[in-house]
Motif scaffolding. Structure first.
Motif, short mmCIF file in Angstrom:
data_model
loop_
_atom_site.label_atom_id
_atom_site.label_comp_id
_atom_site.label_asym_id
_atom_site.label_seq_id
_atom_site.Cartn_x
_atom_site.Cartn_y
_atom_site.Cartn_z
N ASN A 170 -2.62 -17.50 -1.76
CA ASN A 170 -3.27 -18.25 -0.48
C ASN A 170 -3.82 -17.23 0.12
N HIS A 171 -5.07 -17.35 1.51
CA HIS A 171 -5.70 -15.95 1.96
C HIS A 171 -4.95 -15.01 2.78
N SER A 172 -3.61 -14.76 2.61
CA SER A 172 -3.33 -13.68 3.35
C SER A 172 -3.39 -12.20 3.11
N SER A 173 -4.56 -11.59 3.94
CA SER A 173 -4.81 -10.08 3.27
C SER A 173 -3.84 -8.90 3.49
N GLY A 174 -2.59 -9.34 4.52
CA GLY A 174 -0.92 -8.87 4.22
C GLY A 174 -1.62 -7.41 5.29
N LYS A 175 -2.53 -7.96 6.40
CA LYS A 175 -3.09 -6.08 7.49
C LYS A 175 -1.91 -6.59 8.69
N MET A 176 -1.70 -7.86 8.91
CA MET A 176 -1.31 -8.26 10.32
C MET A 176 0.60 -7.76 9.82
N GLY A 177 0.83 -7.42 8.49
CA GLY A 177 2.23 -7.20 7.87
C GLY A 177 2.51 -5.48 8.00
N PHE A 178 1.37 -5.28 7.68
CA PHE A 178 1.18 -3.65 7.33
C PHE A 178 0.48 -3.32 8.74
N ALA A 179 0.19 -4.11 9.92
CA ALA A 179 0.07 -2.97 10.56
C ALA A 179 2.11 -2.54 11.71
N LEU A 180 2.17 -4.85 10.94
CA LEU A 180 3.54 -4.21 11.83
C LEU A 180 4.02 -2.67 11.07
N ALA A 181 4.11 -2.36 9.78
CA ALA A 181 5.59 -1.52 9.36
C ALA A 181 4.68 0.00 9.95
N ASN A 182 3.66 -0.10 10.03
CA ASN A 182 2.64 1.30 10.74
C ASN A 182 3.25 1.28 11.73
N GLU A 183 3.28 0.38 12.78
CA GLU A 183 3.69 1.14 14.24
C GLU A 183 5.42 0.87 14.85
N LEU A 184 6.06 -0.33 13.81
CA LEU A 184 7.27 -0.15 13.83
C LEU A 184 8.06 1.43 13.08
N ALA A 185 7.27 2.07 11.91
CA ALA A 185 7.83 3.65 11.45
C ALA A 185 6.86 4.74 12.66
N LYS A 186 6.16 4.25 13.60
CA LYS A 186 5.35 4.93 14.51
C LYS A 186 7.53 5.41 15.87
N LEU A 187 7.59 4.23 16.01
CA LEU A 187 8.82 4.21 16.67
C LEU A 187 9.96 4.62 16.05
N GLY A 188 10.57 4.73 14.84
CA GLY A 188 11.16 6.27 14.39
C GLY A 188 11.57 5.54 13.46
N ALA A 189 11.33 4.33 13.02
CA ALA A 189 12.17 3.20 12.13
C ALA A 189 11.84 3.39 10.75
N ASN A 190 13.34 3.36 9.51
CA ASN A 190 12.79 4.15 7.76
C ASN A 190 12.22 2.59 7.50
N ILE A 191 11.01 2.60 6.78
CA ILE A 191 10.55 1.45 6.98
C ILE A 191 10.55 0.85 5.56
N THR A 192 10.83 -0.06 4.86
CA THR A 192 11.19 -0.78 3.66
C THR A 192 10.01 -1.26 3.73
N LEU A 193 8.95 -1.64 3.40
CA LEU A 193 7.36 -2.89 2.88
C LEU A 193 7.68 -3.33 1.82
N ILE A 194 7.91 -5.57 1.65
CA ILE A 194 7.71 -5.97 0.44
C ILE A 194 6.23 -5.65 0.71
N THR A 195 5.80 -5.64 -0.25
CA THR A 195 4.08 -7.05 -0.22
C THR A 195 3.93 -7.70 -2.13
N GLY A 196 2.99 -8.60 -1.30
CA GLY A 196 2.75 -9.20 -2.35
C GLY A 196 1.32 -8.30 -2.83
N PRO A 197 0.58 -9.41 -2.92
CA PRO A 197 -0.58 -8.44 -4.60
C PRO A 197 -1.81 -8.41 -2.70
N THR A 198 -2.67 -7.10 -2.47
CA THR A 198 -3.14 -6.48 -1.46
C THR A 198 -4.04 -5.21 -2.05
#
Length: 398
Positions: A209-237
């Motif tokens: 499909n046409h997903s770029s991953g932009k929304m998921g990456f933006a979420l991971a970055n913002e959650l990290a700024k809130l102090g969370a330990n982030i595991t980002l599982i991503t498809g091809p991007t």
């Protein structure tokens, strides 16, 4: 942690003032906006020019500059600061903070400030050990200030012992840790999925499909700024993740399922933003399929519904957030997904909204919570949308 923070650095009269130059440089390198307040005694040890050059801001030394006629507004400076660091702080200035004496610009800013204050003492061994100094340390600590303890080593007097100002690198590490611990998601383990999945037809072709991953990456970055330990599982991007995030790259829905399932029991908050393929070829050709015929018929089978699978495993203390990308009857489908898959939040976006959906840098969302309460947001950048989603997560994680 220090990026875009407004920081006032107070520099007092001490031989350790030379370390302030290194501290300013490290703060600026970390992305902070630094303004230096240099006491008259501090100016005997380090020049305003050095600190102004490194901070890229004028250095303040007194209330009123007679040569220029410029008045330094101590209230304005105190309110500008996100945090104040006094490094080095001398025994003299330490006593002033403890007793409320306000006879120079630095002490006036201190009394005007509403932000956290950190002090890094620097003085000789006997001065540091003196009962009055230790009483002053206790008193300023009782006001809510934080003392960055001095280290031990050779002192300017030739004595060896406690009293050396903490090293600039250690001060930066200390501040970053303190700031991180104050964040609302500090210590929380968060899993975010992003991007598409590709389901192989043969070694060359795939269904995707046409997903770029932009929304998921933006979420991971913002959650990290809130102090969370982030595991980002991503498809091809082609997107790059922050080095602070743990990234797991997958290709197919099965690989994403295995990656999610393996860590889900230890995860506090899961945000399933990936556009996972619903179907895959039942048989994958081991060789490239030749285009000999006018038609190619593919028999497809369902992939495992990762979100539903995690919803069944979810414990009461875990938060699970899903996305619904729809083209018709959007709200009913989104609410149905919320209930059927045991979600705490569902984020609806519609392909009918121009500028929303795949590949764009903007998105328009509606959030439903477990009580089916609906919050509609206007079109925003995906970074701003991520902030709205994080706010909704924080609201239910209290």
């Amino acid at each position: 942690m220090l990026k875009n923070k407004n920081i006032i650095l107070g520099v007092c009269g001490s031989i350790a003032a030379y370390k302030s130059a290194f501290l300013v440089r490290l703060l600026v390198k970390a992305g902070a906006n630094v303004k230096v307040i240099l006491t008259p005694d501090g100016a005997n040890f380090i020049t305003p020019l050095t600190l102004a050059t490194l901070s890229k801001n004028p250095v303040y030394t007194q209330y009123f500059e007679e040569e220029t006629g410029v008045w330094s507004n101590h209230v304005e400076l105190g309110l500008w600061a996100d945090l104040i660091i006094i490094a080095p702080i001398s025994a003299n200035t330490l006593a002033k903070l403890a007793t409320g004496i306000c006879d120079n610009l630095l002490t006036a800013i201190y009394l005007s400030a509403k932000c956290p204050v950190y002090v890094a003492p620097a003085m000789d061994l006997d001065m540091w050990k003196h009962e009055s100094t230790q009483n002053n340390i206790e008193k300023i600590s009782s006001y809510g200030n934080t003392v960055i303890s001095p280290g031990s080593g050779e002192l300017a007097s030739g004595l060896y012992g406690e009293g050396r100002m903490a090293e600039p690198e250690d001060i930066i590490t200390f501040l970053e840790q303190i700031l991180k611990e104050s964040l609302p998601l500090y210590g929380k383990n968060v899993m975010v999925t992003a991007g598409p999945t590709y389901e192989a037809i043969d070694p060359v072709r795939f269904i995707g499909n046409h997903s770029s991953g932009k929304m998921g990456f933006a979420l991971a970055n913002e959650l990290a700024k809130l102090g969370a330990n982030i595991t980002l599982i991503t498809g091809p991007t082609a997107l790059k993740a922050s080095t602070e995030l743990k990234r797991i790259d997958v290709v197919s829905a099965d690989e994403m399922l295995n990656a999610c399932s393996s860590i889900f029991p230890e995860i506090d908050i899961t945000v399933m933003c990936a556009a996972v393929a619903d179907y895959r070829p039942k048989v994958v050709a081991t060789e490239k399929i030749k285009k000999n015929d006018n038609e190619l018929l593919l028999e497809l089978e369902k992939t495992v519904d990762i979100l539903a699978s995690l919803g069944r495993e979810k414990k009461a203390n875990q938060i699970l957030v899903g996305f619904a990308l729809e083209t018709n009857d959007e709200e009913n489908y989104a609410k149905g997904k919320l209930e059927k898959k045991n979600l705490d939040l569902v984020i609806l976006n519609s392909l009918n909204d121009k500028g929303a959906g795949f590949k764009s840098d903007t998105n328009k969302i509606t959030i439903f919570n477990k009580a089916l309460e609906r919050t509609v947001f206007e079109m925003k950048s995906k970074t701003e949308v991520a902030k709205d989603i994080c706010a909704a997560i924080l609201n239910i994680s209290k």
